[in-house]
Each structure stands twice: as structure tokens, then as C-alpha cells.
Design a protein around this motif. Sequence first.
Motif, PDB file in Angstrom:
ATOM      1  N   LEU A 195     -49.476  38.326  28.500  1.00  0.00           N
ATOM      2  CA  LEU A 195     -48.309  39.158  28.184  1.00  0.00           C
ATOM      3  C   LEU A 195     -48.671  40.634  28.262  1.00  0.00           C
ATOM      4  O   LEU A 195     -49.825  41.006  28.088  1.00  0.00           O
ATOM      5  CB  LEU A 195     -47.763  38.851  26.780  1.00  0.00           C
ATOM      6  N   GLN A 196     -47.643  41.429  28.558  1.00  0.00           N
ATOM      7  CA  GLN A 196     -47.828  42.877  28.494  1.00  0.00           C
ATOM      8  C   GLN A 196     -46.870  43.439  27.453  1.00  0.00           C
ATOM      9  O   GLN A 196     -47.223  43.609  26.298  1.00  0.00           O
ATOM     10  CB  GLN A 196     -47.688  43.493  29.885  1.00  0.00           C
ATOM     11  N   CYS A 197     -45.584  43.643  27.816  1.00  0.00           N
ATOM     12  CA  CYS A 197     -44.665  44.169  26.792  1.00  0.00           C
ATOM     13  C   CYS A 197     -44.304  43.102  25.764  1.00  0.00           C
ATOM     14  O   CYS A 197     -43.924  43.400  24.651  1.00  0.00           O
ATOM     15  CB  CYS A 197     -43.400  44.734  27.427  1.00  0.00           C
ATOM     16  N   GLY A 198     -44.389  41.829  26.172  1.00  0.00           N
ATOM     17  CA  GLY A 198     -44.142  40.732  25.255  1.00  0.00           C
ATOM     18  C   GLY A 198     -42.701  40.281  25.129  1.00  0.00           C
ATOM     19  O   GLY A 198     -42.409  39.336  24.400  1.00  0.00           O
ATOM     20  N   PHE A 199     -41.791  40.912  25.867  1.00  0.00           N
ATOM     21  CA  PHE A 199     -40.383  40.550  25.696  1.00  0.00           C
ATOM     22  C   PHE A 199     -40.092  39.124  26.161  1.00  0.00           C
ATOM     23  O   PHE A 199     -39.355  38.387  25.508  1.00  0.00           O
ATOM     24  CB  PHE A 199     -39.462  41.543  26.429  1.00  0.00           C
ATOM     25  N   CYS A 200     -40.687  38.734  27.251  1.00  0.00           N
ATOM     26  CA  CYS A 200     -40.422  37.397  27.805  1.00  0.00           C
ATOM     27  C   CYS A 200     -41.240  36.319  27.106  1.00  0.00           C
ATOM     28  O   CYS A 200     -41.018  35.129  27.310  1.00  0.00           O
ATOM     29  CB  CYS A 200     -40.753  37.362  29.299  1.00  0.00           C
ATOM     30  N   CYS A 251     -40.354  37.386  34.076  1.00  0.00           N
ATOM     31  CA  CYS A 251     -41.212  38.389  33.441  1.00  0.00           C
ATOM     32  C   CYS A 251     -41.224  39.626  34.327  1.00  0.00           C
ATOM     33  O   CYS A 251     -41.456  39.527  35.529  1.00  0.00           O
ATOM     34  CB  CYS A 251     -42.639  37.863  33.299  1.00  0.00           C
ATOM     35  N   ARG A 252     -40.961  40.778  33.727  1.00  0.00           N
ATOM     36  CA  ARG A 252     -40.917  41.996  34.540  1.00  0.00           C
ATOM     37  C   ARG A 252     -42.252  42.734  34.523  1.00  0.00           C
ATOM     38  O   ARG A 252     -42.398  43.760  35.160  1.00  0.00           O
ATOM     39  CB  ARG A 252     -39.816  42.920  34.036  1.00  0.00           C
ATOM     40  N   CYS A 253     -43.211  42.252  33.747  1.00  0.00           N
ATOM     41  CA  CYS A 253     -44.467  43.002  33.614  1.00  0.00           C
ATOM     42  C   CYS A 253     -45.656  42.372  34.329  1.00  0.00           C
ATOM     43  O   CYS A 253     -46.333  43.011  35.102  1.00  0.00           O
ATOM     44  CB  CYS A 253     -44.855  43.145  32.152  1.00  0.00           C
ATOM     45  N   THR A 254     -45.923  41.104  34.054  1.00  0.00           N
ATOM     46  CA  THR A 254     -47.262  40.578  34.335  1.00  0.00           C
ATOM     47  C   THR A 254     -47.496  40.158  35.776  1.00  0.00           C
ATOM     48  O   THR A 254     -48.642  39.981  36.167  1.00  0.00           O
ATOM     49  CB  THR A 254     -47.525  39.312  33.491  1.00  0.00           C
TER      50      THR A 254
HETATM   51  S1  FES Z   1     -44.588  40.709  29.383  1.00  0.00           S
HETATM   52 FE1  FES Z   1     -43.003  42.159  29.666  1.00  0.00          FE
HETATM   53  S2  FES Z   1     -41.415  40.926  30.454  1.00  0.00           S
HETATM   54 FE2  FES Z   1     -43.065  39.575  30.454  1.00  0.00          FE
END
Ligand code: FES
Lengths: 265, 166
Positions: free
Chosen positions: B97-102, B135-138
Motif C-alpha cells: 500500500l501507499q496512500c492506503g485508500f484502496c 489502486c491509483r498508487c501502487t
Molecule cells: S494505495 Fe493508494 S489507492 Fe491503492
Amino acid sequence: MYSVNYHRATSVADAAKKIKSGDAKYLSGGMTLIPAMKTRLAAPSDLVDLNHIADLKGIKVSGKSITIGAATTHFDVANDEKLKKVCPALSHLASHIGDPAVRHRGTIGGSVANNDPAADYPSALLALGATVVTNKRQIAADKFFKGLFETALKDDEIVTAVTFTAPAKSGYAKFPNPASRYAMTGVFVTKGKDGVRAAVTGAGDDGVFRSKEIEAALTKKFEASALEGVTVPSGSLMGDIHATPEYRANLVVVMAKRAVAAANA
Amino acid sequence: MSEVSLVVNGRKVSGAVEDRTLLVHFLREHLGLTGTHVGCDTSQCGACVVHVDGKATKSCTMLAIQASGSTVTTIEGLANGADLHPVQAAFKEHHGLQCGFCTPGMIMTATDMIRRHPEGLDETTVRAELEGNICRCTGYHNIVKAILAASKTMSKASKSKAKKAA
Ligand code: FES
Ligand SMILES: Cc1cc2nc3c(=O)[nH]c(=O)nc-3n(C[C@H](O)[C@H](O)[C@H](O)COP(=O)(O)OP(=O)(O)OC[C@H]3O[C@@H](n4cnc5c(N)ncnc54)[C@H](O)[C@@H]3O)c2cc1C
Ligand code: FES
């Protein structure tokens, strides 16, 4: 979402009674209706939930004859061991609808009643020569699908089951839309005692249809090679940001080849 | 308004809600379980995935009243006290995870996926099963790695449990 009144039906007769209240709609898996209500594209005054009617659930396989209850989920169609033996193409189709969470709740009855021009099941029903059973009558798939989101169903009619005889061979291939996973073009082919049928979803301007060209070629020889050089007219095919009608016409032939290869495998 | 009663993370809960209340809003706003997220309006992102009667479900695409009578597990119900669930631990270990939203939706989808594949998972299966989680980050790579690792740990754990029982 606008305000709505929820009713849980306990039997088909109970559902048919409850649908009379206001501008009511049946609710099955809710995987189409609830997103439409959230965006206010649909605004029924009442919902009649069909999910707790035991008669509408389950898959019966007796020899080659198959009955699937309307409230049977995509997940259950994908994983039924008996069905997989007699008609693996239908289980394969169900296993590629949307994603696991959509398959856990979405149902065959809801998909058929909705008749989305890019939905998977309508092509299967048409190619299998299936019958849609309702609380009032039986309707042949050939007469059931009537264009974009249109079916032969009356407003208050309930799909209770889908029945068909498993053909000797059947196969399905779809080119999924990269974002939604709905069919950008999907072809279901069958070879049974009444001959060859090939139904196309995701491509027709007027929804699911049978392709004369594909059927004629496969009647001569039920093999992918029989489709070499075959073309289908693009005049009545859909064009949108994802694909032109010409691109879809080509996809119909390509998906038909893959579907036949799968049927013969 | 209707009375909704559910078992959520092992606890009996009930409340009077408008019929149009989505399950995700019931969990977040009525029960304060804000681990379950809402990431879209189109039922596509999977940030809201919980288990309803043991099956991964998009709680943004189900009314609370539809779920009445069911058993629900949310991300808050996975850990055992201070001990993370093996899937949570694997996401931490493998930087899933990065931002953790998903992440709550990813983890609920992953635990459901691992349960349905006791024979084990491979990368292709994991990626196909993640179809409904965005997921928009990883870039997904470490999410896939974490799920594969968790699947291994969990099958080892269940094998050693079976051995002990034998
Ligand atoms: S960790 Fe940011 S949307 Fe998946
Ligand atoms: C993210 C996502 C991806 C998807 N991807 C695909 C895909 O790849 N392929 C695909 O084919 N579909 C896809 N779908 C749609 C999904 O398959 C739906 O489950 C299906 O189209 C509708 O079935 P349902 O049981 O959810 O019906 P509902 O949403 O409950 O109902 C749909 C309509 O049918 C009516 N209805 C429901 N049951 C009956 C009945 N028994 N008798 C009469 N009328 C009834 C309802 O009143 C409503 O108008 C996707 C959906 C989502 C959210
Ligand atoms: S919030 Fe439920 S799928 Fe996006």
C-alpha cells in the motif's frame, strides 16, 4: 439515490402481489439496478427483493436438460460441477462477468431481464436456443430479446428460470472492454441436433443477434479454419469511443474463431 | 424507515434507517466503522468490499436493508487484537500500500480469494481476481506479491493445524 420503499418477497406469488405498489421494480442482485439508482438513472418508488425466494435459486441438471433459477448468481453458474460437465461454455461465460464481488450477487435472471447490449448471458441464451420461463409463460430466446434493454417481458412479469438442452458442443469468447469488462464483442457458438447457432453480443446496434454469415460458414465445417476470409457486414453494428463498427465487424469473426476453438477443445 | 439488524464483526447491531441507505453508509455513519471506503459512484473500484455471509461484496451496491439478517465482516473485524491477520501482515511486509485508500477493499477481496483457492494461487489468478479493485498508487505489483505471500502462509498454517489435529 431518491427515496425508495423496500419489500422482501417470500414467494413468486408474493412478489407478483407486491409489485403492484406504486412504480415498483424487482430487485435481484442489484448489480445493475442499484448503480442506476445511485446515479438517478432509475428512480423506482418501491423495490421488491427476489433474493429470498428459494424457488428461484439453484441449478438442476438432468441428463442434457438444464434449468437455472432466475436468482442464481453468476458465481454459482461459474462453479456448479454438474453444469461444468454438460455445458462448460456457460460456466466459463459466467466466470468472466465483471469481478468476483459482482459475480457473488449478480444473477442470470437480472441480466436477462435487463438485456444490456453488452451483457454476456443474452448471447448464450440465443445460441443455446434457451427458453425464458416466467410466472406467466415460456418465451423462446429468439422472441425474448427485443433490442437495447428491451425484452418481451410485461412490466410486472417475473423471470423465474432459464431452461435449455445442452448442445453437443458450445464455446464462448469475448473481447472485454478494458475498463468495464462488459463485452466489446462476444460470440457464443453451439452445435447441436438442430444445427449450428452463433449469437453476438456487445456489437449490434440493436442488441444481441445471430450472425447468418458465421452460422453458414460453421455449418459447412465446425472449425475455426472455416471462418478464414468470412466477413460480416458492419452496417448495423455499434460505433463508440471504444471501437468503430468496422473494428467490431472484424472482432465478431475473431471472437467466433476463438469460440469454435474453445468448443472443439 | 425500516429496522435493520445484522451481525457485524461478531457483534449484533441494529438501527432504524431509510430504505435507500447503502450498506457502506450504514457501516460508516451508523456504526462508525470507517475502515470501509467509498472510492467511486459506479461500483467499479472495490474500496468498499466487505464480506456478507462470507462472500466478498461491494457494500456500495447493496442496501443496508437488503443485508438485514446477514453476517458482515469488515476490515476492522480481521485482526485478532493486536495481531494482524496474515493478509494484513503480508501487505505491511511487502509494501502493498501507499496512500492506503484502496487497502481495506484489497484486503477483504484478498482474504475472500485465498479462501476460495485453498489449492494455492498464482500471479495470473490473483491479477484476474483483482479485476474489481482499483489502486491509483501502487501499480499493483506489491499487492499481488503480498497476496501470494499471504496465501502461502495461510496454507502452511492450515496444514500444520490439520497435522496437529491428526
Ligand atoms: S494505495 Fe493508494 S489507492 Fe491503492
Ligand atoms: C462493475 C460491474 C461489472 C459488470 N460487468 C459485467 C460483464 O462483464 N458482463 C455482464 O454481462 N454484466 C456485467 N455486469 C452486470 C451484472 O452482470 C448484473 O448482475 C446483471 O446485469 C443484472 O443482474 P442483477 O441480478 O444484478 O439484477 P438487478 O440489478 O437486480 O436488476 C436488473 C434489472 O432486471 C430486473 N429484474 C431483475 N430480476 C428480475 C426477474 N427475475 N424478473 C424480471 N425482472 C427482473 C430489475 O427490475 C432491473 O430492472 C457488471 C456489473 C458491475 C457493477
Ligand atoms: S465504492 Fe464500491 S465499488 Fe467503488
